[in-house]
Design a protein around this motif. Structure first.
Motif, PDB file in Angstrom:
ATOM      1  N   ASN A 188       0.875   7.580  13.251  1.00  0.00           N
ATOM      2  CA  ASN A 188       1.984   6.570  13.013  1.00  0.00           C
ATOM      3  C   ASN A 188       2.549   6.446  11.454  1.00  0.00           C
ATOM      4  O   ASN A 188       3.261   5.778  11.241  1.00  0.00           O
ATOM      5  N   CYS A 189       1.867   7.519  10.595  1.00  0.00           N
ATOM      6  CA  CYS A 189       2.253   7.439   9.289  1.00  0.00           C
ATOM      7  C   CYS A 189       3.415   8.397   9.111  1.00  0.00           C
ATOM      8  O   CYS A 189       3.383   9.655   9.543  1.00  0.00           O
ATOM      9  N   THR A 190       4.554   7.675   8.515  1.00  0.00           N
ATOM     10  CA  THR A 190       5.631   8.726   8.122  1.00  0.00           C
ATOM     11  C   THR A 190       5.539   9.465   6.938  1.00  0.00           C
ATOM     12  O   THR A 190       4.833   9.065   5.755  1.00  0.00           O
TER      13      THR A 190
ATOM     14  N   CYS B 107       2.839   5.509   3.677  1.00  0.00           N
ATOM     15  CA  CYS B 107       3.489   5.303   5.097  1.00  0.00           C
ATOM     16  C   CYS B 107       4.601   4.221   5.264  1.00  0.00           C
ATOM     17  O   CYS B 107       5.510   4.768   6.166  1.00  0.00           O
ATOM     18  N   ASN B 108       4.598   3.136   4.723  1.00  0.00           N
ATOM     19  CA  ASN B 108       5.395   2.129   4.844  1.00  0.00           C
ATOM     20  C   ASN B 108       6.985   2.420   4.250  1.00  0.00           C
ATOM     21  O   ASN B 108       7.902   1.864   4.648  1.00  0.00           O
ATOM     22  N   SER B 109       6.559   3.008   3.013  1.00  0.00           N
ATOM     23  CA  SER B 109       8.030   3.000   2.268  1.00  0.00           C
ATOM     24  C   SER B 109       7.619   3.985   1.361  1.00  0.00           C
ATOM     25  O   SER B 109       6.752   4.642   0.792  1.00  0.00           O
ATOM     26  N   ASN B 110       8.910   4.671   0.742  1.00  0.00           N
ATOM     27  CA  ASN B 110       8.805   5.714  -0.336  1.00  0.00           C
ATOM     28  C   ASN B 110       9.489   5.104  -1.621  1.00  0.00           C
ATOM     29  O   ASN B 110      10.103   5.923  -2.479  1.00  0.00           O
TER      30      ASN B 110
ATOM     31  N   SER C 187       1.258   1.993  -1.982  1.00  0.00           N
ATOM     32  CA  SER C 187       0.436   2.659  -0.922  1.00  0.00           C
ATOM     33  C   SER C 187       0.033   1.923   0.276  1.00  0.00           C
ATOM     34  O   SER C 187      -0.171   0.661  -0.014  1.00  0.00           O
ATOM     35  N   SER C 188      -0.286   2.511   1.171  1.00  0.00           N
ATOM     36  CA  SER C 188      -0.551   1.908   2.734  1.00  0.00           C
ATOM     37  C   SER C 188      -2.142   1.835   2.757  1.00  0.00           C
ATOM     38  O   SER C 188      -2.449   1.497   3.902  1.00  0.00           O
TER      39      SER C 188
END
Length: 312
Positions: A5-7, A169-172, A188-189
């Motif tokens: 599920n990690c982008t 994963c949540n944002s860059n 960081s997630s």
């Protein structure tokens, strides 16, 4: 499942100091001026020390090394920040973000350690003047600078590797103007507990050992100065230490504020202002502090400028 599920992001987006275009243009002019003064003042200090034989002493060798570190330290952040002021998309590739963090961390460590070495140099010069030429011989001075760089490079490599093993994963989107440890930990997630322990431990060792060296050195220096019978001798001894103490107070005060708090207490707006101070302003202030408060440097500058004018 977490990995599925990690982008996977290939770059980060730096929010910078402001989102307003008119403000960014004003900041570009301001920081371009500051960076220009930083480079000219520090390279000028290095050149002046190399040209004047009276400044070929361990004290000024360390000051020259500090000036070189300040140029590199500022150059890891300022050029990229200036380019981002004129860019709509402030993207930085993943590997360049890691590289910027590594260089910045290395030169930040070297800066702290060089200030500690300079404090030890003043201790030997004032408390043990008869042994100064032996204790602070050129070979030993070179070894001290080399050790500072080795520690900085190794310590920064540890922090960079630990940080970029985390998942994002949540944002860059990094709420900062360069890639630094605190904003990336906040982004960081993953669980950052280990990273915080590593950060406090290793940065604590570098900063702590530097502060202890400075405190012990100056405790002996102050005791020795107070025991001097000559008022002129006390004044001269204090004047040689004043500029160094000023630089120490500014740098370590800011670093302690930045890095010795849990990530949950970070206020990015406050931290960005503090980061501007120690990444952009301090490298500009150091050569000004050491030149304006140092009689030897001022005399060497007058001599060099006077010789240049006479030759024309």
């Amino acid at each position: 499942m977490a990995g599925e599920n990690c982008t996977v992001f290939t770059d980060f987006i730096l929010l910078g100091l402001s989102g307003r275009q008119d403000v960014q243009q004003g900041l570009f002019v301001l920081f371009l001026l500051v960076y220009g003064i930083t480079v000219i003042a520090n390279l000028g200090m290095i050149l002046l020390i190399n040209l004047d034989p009276r400044l070929h002493t361990p004290m000024y060798y360390f000051l020259s090394s500090l000036s070189f570190c300040d140029v590199c330290y500022s150059s890891t952040v300022s050029p990229r920040m200036l380019a981002d002021f004129l860019s709509e998309q402030k993207r930085i590739p993943y590997h360049l973000c890691a590289f910027q963090m590594y260089l910045f961390g290395a030169f930040a460590d070297v800066e702290c350690l060089m200030l500690a070495v300079m404090a030890y140099d003043r201790y030997v010069a004032i408390c043990n003047p008869l042994f100064y030429t032996t204790v602070m011989a050129q070979s030993i001075s070179t070894q001290l600078v080399t050790i500072a760089y080795i520690i900085g490079l190794v310590d920064s490599a540890i922090h960079t590797c630990c940080t970029f093993r985390l998942s994002f994963c949540n944002s860059n989107i990094i709420n900062h103007f360069f890639c630094d440890i605190p904003p990336l930990l906040a982004l960081s997630s993953s669980d950052t507990t280990i990273n915080e322990i590593v950060m406090f431990t290793f940065i604590g060792c570098v900063v702590g050992s530097s502060i202890l060296t400075i405190l012990f050195s100056y405790s002996y220096i102050i005791t020795t100065i107070l025991g001097m019978n000559s008022t002129e001798g006390r004044r001269k001894a204090f004047s040689t230490c004043a500029s160094h103490l000023t630089a120490v107070a500014i740098l370590f005060g800011t670093l302690l504020f930045m890095y010795f708090r849990p990530s949950s207490s970070y206020s990015m707006d406050t931290d960005k202002m503090a980061s501007v101070f120690y990444t952009v302003v301090i490298p500009m202030l150091n050569p000004l502090i050491y030149s304006l408060r140092n009689k030897d440097v001022k005399d060497a500058l007058k001599k060099t400028v006077g010789t240049k004018l006479c030759s024309e």
